[in-house]
Design a protein around this motif. Structure first.
Motif: not given
Length: 369
Positions: A127-135, A185-193, A217-224, A234-237
């Motif tokens: 039960l967490t609420s985020g802010c996702h920005v699409h550019v 979540w197993p795929t959350s956080g930063p990713a490599r280049s 859709n469960m690949v939860y990189f900070d940005a994807r 951008i999903r980090v906020a």
């Protein structure tokens, strides 16, 4: 032509006592009957949907070129959510975690129920609420070039948004405890280049092939790369307490994407991404927000939060100028520094009242201010 940007915001549904209530599906059903869910760009407010939990509603703006239009639609979306909530006698609060203890109620969709069964307490406590920005990006090649360049700055966006100091009735000691919960979540956080769209898609396919996650859709990189839109997501906020901060995130995210795309087009090499440093920078941003120090993406050493935010603005300054956003960003940042971020304001309200219900009441007011 300026890139479009759009904002998705997740909100808590709370009762008069400030505690989360599981009424999202009922709220949407009641609203659809009376026609509250108009989604035309002319009307504003965008989509209104359920999220993972019945204690949440999610809004989404339309893609916008103009920051003023984006700000207006963020506010319209918040009002649209409250109008739906009014139908079932509950309130909408822009809180990234509930200050009160809770037991989350998973929305009765097959995929969500499968996730709850597969991921145990990680899913039950989501039960967490985020802010996702699409550019917007031109194509996957530009999108991957952007992803390979914006990673060092994402922790600063998290710091600006931090709005979840309380967890299960206690002060967590974090400005964003949502970021800690999400990190399970197993795929959350930063990713490599990645270097190319092919390498990005192969990385996603390899994660799905592990059998650990349900689908792409469960690949939860900070940005994807968005799976639905031609955008970088951008999903980090944290969800931001007030609409001004959400607007600020939109402007800075577009500035980051535009700056990265220009660097790629000019043939400038992407930075070497070190996930261990990116993860530590995000952890530190979630721990202290804007209150003390952040890690500078220039040195990976601590520096005052005000200085690191200034480094971000300097990094994207030309993109902000070209979009006509620099004055607005300067003003919005000034308001944020003067009023304090969401976490600081929640703690101040609690220190004043000693009452979590008062924190939620004030947050509801701020959500719609």
């Amino acid at each position: 032509m300026k890139r479009t940007m759009g904002i998705e915001e997740e909100f808590l549904l709370v009762g008069d006592d400030g505690r989360p209530v599981a009424r999202a599906s009922e709220a949407l059903d009641a609203s659809e009957v009376v026609g509250d869910l108009t989604r035309s760009p002319e009307t504003g407010g965008g989509a209104l949907e359920t999220e993972f939990m019945e204690e949440q509603l999610e809004t989404a703006t339309h893609p916008r070129h103009d920051l003023t239009e984006l700000a207006a639609e963020i506010r319209a979306g918040r009002q649209r959510a409250q109008t739906a909530a009014d139908r079932v006698g509950v309130r909408v609060a822009a809180l990234a975690t509930s200050p009160w203890p809770f037991e989350g109620t998973t929305v009765a969709r097959l995929r969500y129920l499968e996730a709850r069964a597969a991921f145990g307490l990680t899913a039950r406590e989501q039960l967490t609420s985020g802010c996702h920005v699409h550019v917007a990006v031109a194509d996957d090649a530009e999108g991957v070039a952007v992803l390979d360049r914006i990673g060092p700055w994402l922790s600063v966006l998290l710091a600006l948004s931090t709005n979840s100091p309380f967890w299960q009735g206690e002060d967590s000691g974090f400005a964003s405890y949502r970021s800690q919960v999400w990190a399970r979540w197993p795929t959350s956080g930063p990713a490599r280049s990645f270097g190319s769209p092919e390498a990005y898609r192969q990385a996603v396919d390899d994660l799905v092939a592990t059998g650990t996650i349900l689908d792409r859709n469960m690949v939860y990189f900070d940005a994807r790369l968005s799976s639905r839109y031609p955008t970088v997501e951008i999903r980090v906020a944290d969800v931001c307490l007030d609409a001004d901060t959400a607007t600020l995130l939109g402007a800075l995210a577009r500035g980051l994407v535009e700056t990265a795309a220009r660097e790629a087009a000019e043939g400038l090499a992407a930075p070497v991404l070190r996930p261990e440093l990116l993860r530590t920078a995000a952890w530190r941003a979630g721990r202290s927000g804007l209150s003390t120090e952040l890690l500078s993406p220039h040195t990976w050493r601590p520096a005052p939060a005000h200085d690191v935010v200034g480094q971000l603005v300097a990094h994207v300054r030309q993109a902000l100028v070209d979009a006509g956003d620099l004055d607005a960003v300067t003003d919005l940042l000034g308001r944020l520094w003067a009023g304090g971020g969401g976490a600081a304001r929640q703690r101040a309200w609690h220190a004043e009242s000693g009452d979590l219900r008062a924190v939620v009441d004030r947050a509801v007011e701020a959500t719609h201010a």
